[in-house]
Design a protein around this motif. Structure first.
Motif, short mmCIF file in Angstrom:
data_model
loop_
_atom_site.label_atom_id
_atom_site.label_comp_id
_atom_site.label_asym_id
_atom_site.label_seq_id
_atom_site.Cartn_x
_atom_site.Cartn_y
_atom_site.Cartn_z
N GLU A 188 24.44 21.65 5.02
CA GLU A 188 23.33 22.39 6.24
C GLU A 188 23.19 23.23 4.91
O GLU A 188 22.93 23.42 3.56
CB GLU A 188 23.42 22.07 7.23
CG GLU A 188 24.29 20.66 7.40
CD GLU A 188 24.81 20.55 9.11
OE1 GLU A 188 23.26 20.61 9.55
OE2 GLU A 188 25.63 20.36 9.99
N GLN A 189 22.68 24.73 6.06
CA GLN A 189 21.52 25.82 5.33
C GLN A 189 23.18 26.70 5.82
O GLN A 189 22.46 27.71 5.76
CB GLN A 189 20.57 25.90 6.29
CG GLN A 189 19.51 25.34 6.38
CD GLN A 189 18.15 25.07 6.84
OE1 GLN A 189 18.73 24.67 8.68
NE2 GLN A 189 17.76 25.85 6.65
N ASN A 190 24.17 26.43 6.07
CA ASN A 190 25.08 27.35 6.08
C ASN A 190 25.62 27.84 4.68
O ASN A 190 26.96 27.38 4.05
CB ASN A 190 26.68 26.93 6.62
CG ASN A 190 27.55 27.83 7.18
OD1 ASN A 190 27.81 29.29 6.96
ND2 ASN A 190 27.99 27.73 8.04
N SER A 232 29.48 19.75 2.27
CA SER A 232 28.00 19.16 2.66
C SER A 232 28.01 20.53 3.42
O SER A 232 28.87 20.75 4.60
CB SER A 232 28.33 17.97 3.95
OG SER A 232 27.14 18.28 5.30
N ASP A 270 14.06 23.36 9.86
CA ASP A 270 15.23 23.12 8.84
C ASP A 270 15.40 22.60 7.82
O ASP A 270 15.97 22.38 7.02
CB ASP A 270 15.28 21.40 9.65
CG ASP A 270 15.40 21.30 11.02
OD1 ASP A 270 16.10 22.56 11.83
OD2 ASP A 270 15.61 20.31 11.72
N ARG A 279 12.27 17.46 8.87
CA ARG A 279 12.84 17.27 9.75
C ARG A 279 12.38 16.83 10.69
O ARG A 279 11.50 15.80 11.23
CB ARG A 279 12.73 18.79 10.95
CG ARG A 279 11.45 19.25 10.85
CD ARG A 279 10.90 20.89 11.41
NE ARG A 279 10.02 20.65 11.46
CZ ARG A 279 9.44 21.28 12.73
NH1 ARG A 279 9.91 21.00 14.23
NH2 ARG A 279 8.01 21.50 12.76
N HIS A 295 15.50 24.19 3.76
CA HIS A 295 16.30 25.57 2.87
C HIS A 295 15.22 27.15 2.76
O HIS A 295 15.55 27.66 2.94
CB HIS A 295 16.85 25.38 2.12
CG HIS A 295 16.34 24.53 0.47
ND1 HIS A 295 15.77 25.51 0.06
CD2 HIS A 295 16.25 23.56 0.53
CE1 HIS A 295 14.71 24.91 -0.80
NE2 HIS A 295 14.81 23.19 -1.37
N PRO A 322 22.07 24.80 12.03
CA PRO A 322 22.67 23.87 10.77
C PRO A 322 22.59 25.15 9.84
O PRO A 322 23.70 24.98 8.68
CB PRO A 322 21.64 23.12 10.03
CG PRO A 322 20.05 23.60 11.33
CD PRO A 322 21.50 24.10 12.28
#
Length: 759
Positions: A667-669, A665, A8, A174, A10, A651
């Motif tokens: 996340e990781q997108n 927000s 989880d 995570r 980056h 995410p």
């Protein structure tokens, strides 16, 4: 480069060191956003997951052919800052240590699918579904920690409490899956562990891998600080013996309490070696195995004994030929031609004494460098390059948060302009690896959830790309905005002015020679309609002719002359602005292949009228300052594959939502492209206890991710590992979790597998 176990964080995203056939669809469907779902396999049909594109290459050998004892030195990027894989600064070395010294309930096989780890478990299965999901683990009866205590429910419970997210005193990176657990308790005996979930969890097999002892997970202090520098209690084939941060080494030794197959090696040493210095470290005997780049792989293959008979002898100072008689591509004389060699000799023996002395000194240094290089090449003959594909894929990311790419039609046009097969071939064919484009965002070929869903978007089609751009309002030769008096002409030069005046790139990109970052390492150039890079300081007319600021293409022709036919194929414009995309690429060593891919993509886009402003930035700022902050239009980076995409991939593709402070927000997108339906499919997949249903939902989600065109999977990353020819059961592992107890050196006289180059 191994992927951190921490799924989880980056930093799973990374540029390649150079971190997945299409059904054609009509423009009508694309324009209105309709989605035709690819057919999924039904009962009796061939599994769309298929087989891995490339097999692992680890020099397999039976254990009876492997000698007992010995020390294996393995190159890593750095000594890990923490030994706790659940902390934010865990790295690949952290995961490698954990894999050798700690329990994992499941391991990945050669197809990237989880398999029960029989060294720790006799069985694990869902025994109840209603009213709560209950998983019953039956532990191996000999499984004990290195302090003699049995592995049991107390360890499972301590890890759950630490990672559940309920206690903020634990600094966890995570907790995916652990937050769904309701309770953990002992079963009918000490060897049974019952895990009850508050909410159904499809990816329960991802939990407790690795499993830390309760001494680590039991208190916040032990979790946050105690496990960073030492692991007193372990339970693997190896145990942690010593960490020497001064010399950059971690030493693992056989675990005397290990109940499984005895480790063949006496010790396993992880040694920090910079990637650029690994060929030298191999030649000097400092390491026995190391992940390398393509240039180092070529050097090692050139040193192989099979090449010796073809050569013209060792390198000499005045010879531009390598040991096999071909032009030297590496070494101190890589650029030395016969003409340069003759000039050097003439200067060294000329009448200008000062110049002669300088040249004589330079020649002496070259001779020493050549001698050192030749000795290294001789030593490298004892190594082979193990080749496979890494469980990670490189993608083209399209930032959909603003600018032209906020229009889905433009993103789709970019995707349809790109020939993914040619890009895969550019990277993989020179390495002798299968060049097959990746067909999924959520799995790789061979994994259970894989299916080629690229047909939801469509394959390369220049006409379709142009039609999409026209539908989005981008016209060739469209009028540009009037230029205020005293300003330069619109177009590339006008954009350069904006950078010069504001001290930053367009929309605050922070890229280009006028970047607000002030980095001297950043460089920008534009790939325009002449298919040649230029820096934006001057406009180019047809046939490469220059014209003065304020004029236009064709202005050099007599009045009344018909415009050349190619004029209709110029750059695209809309509302007075040219269609130019910021393409950010890393500039550091080892990223040459990635930049080559970026340049090829820019050329492909130029053919449909899309200009690209390529900015090369230092590696350390590539992700932090550009990708994570959304300061790009196009970028290349990699994601690792996961055996648990319902949990790990969500995410990455979740729809961005407004945060409490008004920011977005993501996340990781980092493409900022997502849909409610994709989120719903992920939620359904992670809550289904029917594995076939979970796979179906994941594949449907992937098809919709393709259709949104926020990211375009290109190819699996190559995995190149240099290993001693006498080393068995280690190398390019592909998907498989390494089996540390089987690694070792072949017995004297035992015949190992053929070199990859001899197959």
């Amino acid at each position: 480069m191994p992927i951190p176990h921490d799924r989880d964080r980056h930093d799973r995203v990374r540029p390649d060191r150079v971190r997945p056939r299409a059904l054609r669809r009509s423009l009508a469907f694309l324009a209105v956003g309709a989605l035709t779902m690819p057919l999924l396999s039904g009962c009796g049909e061939e599994d769309p997951a298929g087989r891995p594109v490339a097999e692992q290459d680890i020099a397999p050998a039976a254990r009876n052919l492997v000698a007992d004892g010995g020390t294996l030195s393995w190159a890593v990027d750095a000594v890990p800052e923490t030994l706790n894989t659940f902390q934010a600064d865990a790295d690949p070395a952290t995961s490698r240590i954990a894999g050798a010294v700690l329990p994992s309930m499941y391991r990945l096989d050669t197809s990237g699918r989880p398999q029960i780890n029989s060294d720790y478990l006799e069985s694990a299965k869902v025994v109840e579904r209603e009213p709560r999901q209950v998983v019953l683990y039956k532990l191996h009866q000999e499984a004990v920690w290195s302090d003699g205590r049995e592995i049991g429910a107390a360890d499972f419970a301590a890890q759950w409490r630490a990672l559940s997210g309920k206690d903020s005193a634990y600094w966890t990176a995570r907790n995916a899956g652990y937050e769904r657990i309701e309770k953990i308790e002992r079963g009918d005996n000490d060897l049974e562990v019952r895990v009850t979930f508050a909410r159904p969890y499809a990816d329960w097999k991802s939990l407790f891998s690795p499993l830390y002892p309760k001494q680590v997970m039991g208190t916040p202090d032990a979790f946050n600080d105690g496990a960073r520098k030492k692991l007193k209690v372990t339970a693997g084939p190896f145990a942690l013996k010593e960490i020497d941060r001064e010399d950059g080494e971690v030493t693992l030794a056989r675990n005397p309490r290990w109940w499984g197959r005895t480790a063949k090696l006496s010790e396993l040493v992880l040694r920090a070696v910079p990637r650029a210095e690994r060929a030298k470290a191999l030649a000097e005997g400092k390491v026995d195995i190391a992940e390398i780049d393509s240039e180092q792989a070529e050097r090692i293959m050139l040193a192989a004994p099979a090449k010796k008979s073809q050569g013209a002898g060792p390198l000499s100072e005045d010879s531009p030929l390598g040991q096999d008689g071909t032009p030297a591509a590496h070494g101190p004389d890589a650029g030395l031609t016969p003409a340069k060699s003759m000039r050097s000799w003439a200067v060294a023996h000329g009448s200008d004494e000062e110049a002669a002395d300088d040249e004589a000194g330079a020649r002496k240094k070259r001779r020493a460098a050549v001698a050192e290089y030749t000795a290294q090449q001789s030593a490298l003959r004892g190594f082979a390059v193990r080749r496979s594909l890494e469980p990670a894929f490189t993608q083209l990311a399209l930032n959909g948060s603003e600018g032209p790419l906020s229009d889905e039609r433009v993103r789709r046009a970019v995707a349809r302009a790109i020939d993914r097969e040619k890009l895969a071939a550019l990277v993989l064919e020179p390495l002798g690896l299968p060049a097959e484009p990746v067909g999924s965002h959520l799995a790789l070929a061979g994994q259970a959830a894989y299916a080629d869903n690229s047909g939801a978007l469509g394959g390369q089609d220049t006409d379709e790309a142009r039609a999409l751009l026209a539908d989005a309002g981008w016209e060739r030769g469209g009028p540009l905005q009037p230029v205020p008096e005293g300003k330069k002409a619109a177009g590339a030069e006008g954009e350069k002015d904006e950078q010069d005046e504001k001290g930053e790139g367009k929309r605050g990109s922070g890229s280009g020679s006028g970047s607000g970052s002030g980095s001297e390492d950043e460089s920008t150039y534009v790939v325009g309609d002449d298919n040649k890079p230029y820096d934006g300081d001057e406009n180019l007319a047809q046939d490469g002719k220059q014209f003065k600021p304020g004029s236009a293409p064709g202005a050099y022709a007599p009045q009344g002359t018909r415009a050349p036919a190619d004029a209709a194929r110029g750059p695209l414009a809309k509302n007075g602005k040219l269609l130019t995309l910021r393409f950010v690429l890393p500039s550091g060593p080892g990223t040459e292949s990635l930049r080559a891919v970026g340049q090829r993509i820019a050329t492909m886009l130029e053919r449909v009228g899309i200009r690209t402003e390529i900015t090369k930035v230092p590696d350390e700022s590539y992700f932090k300052d550009h990708i994570a902050n959304g300061q790009y239009d196009l970028a290349l980076y990699s994601w690792p594959a996961s055996a648990y995409p319902a949990t790990d991939a969500r995410p990455i593709y979740a729809k961005p939502v407004p945060a409490a402070d008004g920011s977005l927000s993501v996340e990781q997108n980092y493409t900022r492209v997502g849909t409610d339906r994709v989120d719903q499919l992920f939620d359904q997949a992670v809550a289904s206890l029917d594995e076939s249903e979970t796979r179906s939902l994941i594949r449907k989600a992937d098809a919709r991710i393709w259709a949104a065109a926020g990211s375009i999977p290109l190819y699996q990353r190559p995995q190149l590992v240099a290993a001693r020819t006498t080393l068995a059961n280690a190398g390019a592992f592909g998907f498989q979790t390494p089996v540390y107890e089987d690694m070792g050196f072949l017995k004297k006289g035992a015949k190992g597998p053929a070199r990859p180059t001899e197959k």
